[in-house]
Structure formats: C-alpha cells, structure tokens
Design an enzyme around this catalytic site. Structure first.
Site, PDB file in Angstrom:
ATOM      1  N   ASP A  51     -10.792  -0.836   4.160  1.00  0.00           N
ATOM      2  CA  ASP A  51     -10.542  -1.133   5.695  1.00  0.00           C
ATOM      3  C   ASP A  51     -10.317   0.594   5.984  1.00  0.00           C
ATOM      4  O   ASP A  51      -9.860   0.827   7.350  1.00  0.00           O
ATOM      5  CB  ASP A  51      -9.245  -1.686   5.726  1.00  0.00           C
ATOM      6  CG  ASP A  51      -7.971  -1.165   4.939  1.00  0.00           C
ATOM      7  OD1 ASP A  51      -8.393  -0.400   4.293  1.00  0.00           O
ATOM      8  OD2 ASP A  51      -6.807  -1.941   4.757  1.00  0.00           O
ATOM      9  N   SER A  52     -10.502   1.357   5.201  1.00  0.00           N
ATOM     10  CA  SER A  52     -10.729   3.041   5.689  1.00  0.00           C
ATOM     11  C   SER A  52     -11.686   2.978   6.758  1.00  0.00           C
ATOM     12  O   SER A  52     -11.702   4.196   7.462  1.00  0.00           O
ATOM     13  CB  SER A  52     -11.010   3.889   4.406  1.00  0.00           C
ATOM     14  OG  SER A  52     -12.036   3.549   3.645  1.00  0.00           O
ATOM     15  N   ASP A  90     -12.155  -5.164   1.494  1.00  0.00           N
ATOM     16  CA  ASP A  90     -10.883  -5.114   1.958  1.00  0.00           C
ATOM     17  C   ASP A  90     -10.321  -6.337   3.095  1.00  0.00           C
ATOM     18  O   ASP A  90     -11.052  -6.503   3.989  1.00  0.00           O
ATOM     19  CB  ASP A  90     -10.434  -3.818   2.621  1.00  0.00           C
ATOM     20  CG  ASP A  90      -9.808  -2.989   1.544  1.00  0.00           C
ATOM     21  OD1 ASP A  90      -9.215  -3.296   0.571  1.00  0.00           O
ATOM     22  OD2 ASP A  90      -9.988  -1.637   1.861  1.00  0.00           O
ATOM     23  N   LYS A 120     -10.565  -7.502  -1.700  1.00  0.00           N
ATOM     24  CA  LYS A 120      -9.364  -6.364  -2.054  1.00  0.00           C
ATOM     25  C   LYS A 120      -8.185  -6.737  -1.222  1.00  0.00           C
ATOM     26  O   LYS A 120      -8.283  -6.767   0.000  1.00  0.00           O
ATOM     27  CB  LYS A 120      -9.792  -4.910  -2.301  1.00  0.00           C
ATOM     28  CG  LYS A 120      -8.679  -4.063  -2.670  1.00  0.00           C
ATOM     29  CD  LYS A 120      -9.092  -2.739  -3.160  1.00  0.00           C
ATOM     30  CE  LYS A 120      -9.212  -1.861  -1.890  1.00  0.00           C
ATOM     31  NZ  LYS A 120      -8.191  -1.340  -1.139  1.00  0.00           N
ATOM     32  N   GLU A 122      -3.820  -5.267  -0.831  1.00  0.00           N
ATOM     33  CA  GLU A 122      -2.696  -4.606  -1.035  1.00  0.00           C
ATOM     34  C   GLU A 122      -1.306  -5.236  -1.348  1.00  0.00           C
ATOM     35  O   GLU A 122      -1.137  -6.149  -0.615  1.00  0.00           O
ATOM     36  CB  GLU A 122      -2.450  -3.471  -0.162  1.00  0.00           C
ATOM     37  CG  GLU A 122      -3.891  -2.670   0.282  1.00  0.00           C
ATOM     38  CD  GLU A 122      -3.462  -1.656   1.286  1.00  0.00           C
ATOM     39  OE1 GLU A 122      -2.487  -1.569   1.928  1.00  0.00           O
ATOM     40  OE2 GLU A 122      -4.486  -0.960   1.829  1.00  0.00           O
ATOM     41  N   GLU A 189      -3.396   3.716  -6.070  1.00  0.00           N
ATOM     42  CA  GLU A 189      -3.646   4.935  -5.386  1.00  0.00           C
ATOM     43  C   GLU A 189      -2.679   5.947  -5.348  1.00  0.00           C
ATOM     44  O   GLU A 189      -1.611   5.439  -5.062  1.00  0.00           O
ATOM     45  CB  GLU A 189      -4.084   4.491  -3.769  1.00  0.00           C
ATOM     46  CG  GLU A 189      -4.414   5.627  -2.934  1.00  0.00           C
ATOM     47  CD  GLU A 189      -4.820   5.117  -1.593  1.00  0.00           C
ATOM     48  OE1 GLU A 189      -5.391   3.837  -1.206  1.00  0.00           O
ATOM     49  OE2 GLU A 189      -5.048   5.946  -0.513  1.00  0.00           O
TER      50      GLU A 189
HETATM   51  O1  KIV Z   1     -10.082   1.478   2.292  1.00  0.00           O
HETATM   52  C1  KIV Z   1     -10.356   2.259   1.235  1.00  0.00           C
HETATM   53  O2  KIV Z   1     -11.140   2.881   1.352  1.00  0.00           O
HETATM   54  C2  KIV Z   1      -9.438   2.094   0.038  1.00  0.00           C
HETATM   55  C3  KIV Z   1      -9.778   3.155  -0.949  1.00  0.00           C
HETATM   56  C4  KIV Z   1      -9.223   4.199  -0.429  1.00  0.00           C
HETATM   57  C5  KIV Z   1      -9.389   2.670  -2.041  1.00  0.00           C
HETATM   58  O3  KIV Z   1      -8.725   1.117  -0.110  1.00  0.00           O
END
Ligand code: KIV
Length: 271
Positions: A51-52, A90, A120, A122, A189
C-alpha cells in the site's frame, strides 16, 4: 502448465523451506506491469504490491487513502507480469480492521480479481478475528508488525518501534500469535535488529525485515526507494542501488533538446 514449471514457482511452502536451509528471501515491491516484469526477470522471490503505492504511485503523504479498488488495479497488473515470484497484496487501511466478515470479503476480492497468491495485514492481537476468518477461507496471510504505517496517526511518528521492553514483549507475543493462527510469514518493519533476530529465532515461519537488521530470514525494500526514483525518503536502513531519477531526467532533457533542435525525428525515424 508442466510439472517442471510448477515446481520452480515460489510458493509459501518454498519460502518455509528457504528458511529451513538458511537461504535468504529477497522481496521487493512493485505496483505495475512493466516494473514487475523487470523485477521478476531479475529473479526476485516475492513481489509485494504494497500500500506504499499510496505514496509512490499516487503521491499521498500516508498509506491511508489508497482504496481496495486501486490496490486491485495495481495487483492485477503485477500478476500479469509474473510467472515465478509469489505475489503478496497489502490489504488497504479500513478493509479489515473493523469487521472480520468485511475483511474476508476484501481478501476474497483481492484473490479473485487479481490472481495474487497471498495478502498482507498490519497488526497482531487486535486483528486476530479477521486473520482467522481469512485463513479459514484458505487465503495465505503475511503478517506485518513493528512500524505499521496504517497506524501512523496513533503513533504520530515513523521512528523505530519496540525499543521499550513492553512494546518489544507485545511484538514477540503478536509474532507467536500470527504463527499459531497460521500466517505463512511476517514482515517486521523498523525495529531494533536484536529484537528482530529474537523473533526470527522464535517462530518457524519466515520473517522478512525492512529496517530490522540482518538476523531475519529475508529483506524487503520499496522498489522506488532502492532505485532512487523517490528522492526525499532516505532512512538509515535504505540502501540505494541506483539513482534512476537522474538518469530519467537526463534522458528527458535530451529528448526535449532533440525535439526543439529538430534533431528528432531524423529520416530513419519516419515513414
Ligand atoms: O507497503 C509496503 O511497501 C510495505 C513494505 C514497506 C513492507 O508494507
């Protein structure tokens, strides 16, 4: 698909075997077809559609605004470029924290509409119900502990997490819980390297670090950061392998100059 090509694919089980034999896992983010194709052809093990994307693709200052539809668009593009790497997507903010039925619905949309292999999420104990429900539907889940950018407004800062004993203890407990629930891997992280090493030695599932030192089972970086496409983000843990933004800028300047000077297109570049 032949049995041979099937065997070469990276699966959650392959990652587990890599941990067992001490082979480090290399993971990078990608958000679009062209970049994913390059990353895949270089031999990456895992591609994270992070989600980056909210930051590096859409220009938001946090990961919170990106929608499920946008993540599905990015993930489907990445999956079309891959044949070997494991693709993890994510779950965006707001799609799993409140209600485990909604969480399952979001995860199913990701799996059905993108062809990705895993999701994924969090958090630890606080998202237990959602993790359980998604796992019970047969969807592989990667956990994410330590600095969890979707909770940025709770923490108020992107500094190193779990330096204090209480937070470190909770992180270890959360890691054990995620393993017990059936997660196939955990991202850690921005936490102290010794704590990350303890977690990696405590759980049997692969632990992938970002800013978590060398004592874990693999590493992940944001592709745009390690290539030097993003310029403003430079935490200590980031190793820049290139300065692509300068190269792109140079190429664009040359193009502008060639167009203005009428050098482009020449006779061989026209019909
Ligand atoms: O969203 C992302 O890129 C991440 C990584 C920093 C692990 O969660």
């Amino acid at each position: 698909m032949s049995v041979e090509s099937y065997v070469r694919k990276i699966t959650t089980h392959v990652l587990y075997e890599m941990k067992l034999r001490g082979e480090k896992i290399a993971m990078l983010t990608a958000y679009d077809y062209s970049m994913a194709k390059i990353v895949e052809s270089a031999g990456i093990d895992v591609i994270l559609v992070g989600d980056s994307a909210s930051n590096v693709m859409a220009g938001f200052s946090t990961t919170l605004p990106i929608t499920l539809d946008a993540m599905i668009y990015h993930a489907a593009s990445v999956v079309r470029a891959t044949s070997k790497a494991l693709v993890v997507v994510d779950m965006p903010f707001g799609t799993y924290q409140g209600n485990s039925k909604e969480a399952l619905h979001s995860a199913i949309r990701i799996m059905k509409e993108t062809g990705a292999h895993a999701i994924k999420m969090e958090g630890g104990l606080e998202i237990k119900e959602s993790v359980q429900r998604i796992l019970s539907a047969g969807i592989p889940v990667m956990g994410h502990l330590g600095l969890t950018p979707q909770s940025i407004y709770k923490f108020g800062t992107y500094t190193v997490r779990a330096r204090q004993e209480e937070e470190a203890k909770k992180l270890i407990e959360d890691a054990k819980l995620l393993e017990e629930l059936g997660c196939f891997s955990i991202v850690l992280e921005k936490i102290p390297a010794n704590l990350a090493g303890i977690v990696a030695n405590t759980v049997k599932i692969p632990v992938i670090g970002i800013g978590a030192g060398a004592g874990v089972d693999g590493q992940v970086l944001v592709l745009h950061d390690m290539l030097g496409i993003t310029q403003e983000f430079s935490p200590r843990f980031l190793r820049r392998y290139h300065n692509i933004s300068e190269e792109i800028k140079g190429a664009v300047k040359n193009y502008i100059s060639d167009v203005k000077s009428r050098d482009f297109p020449n006779e061989r570049e026209q019909y």
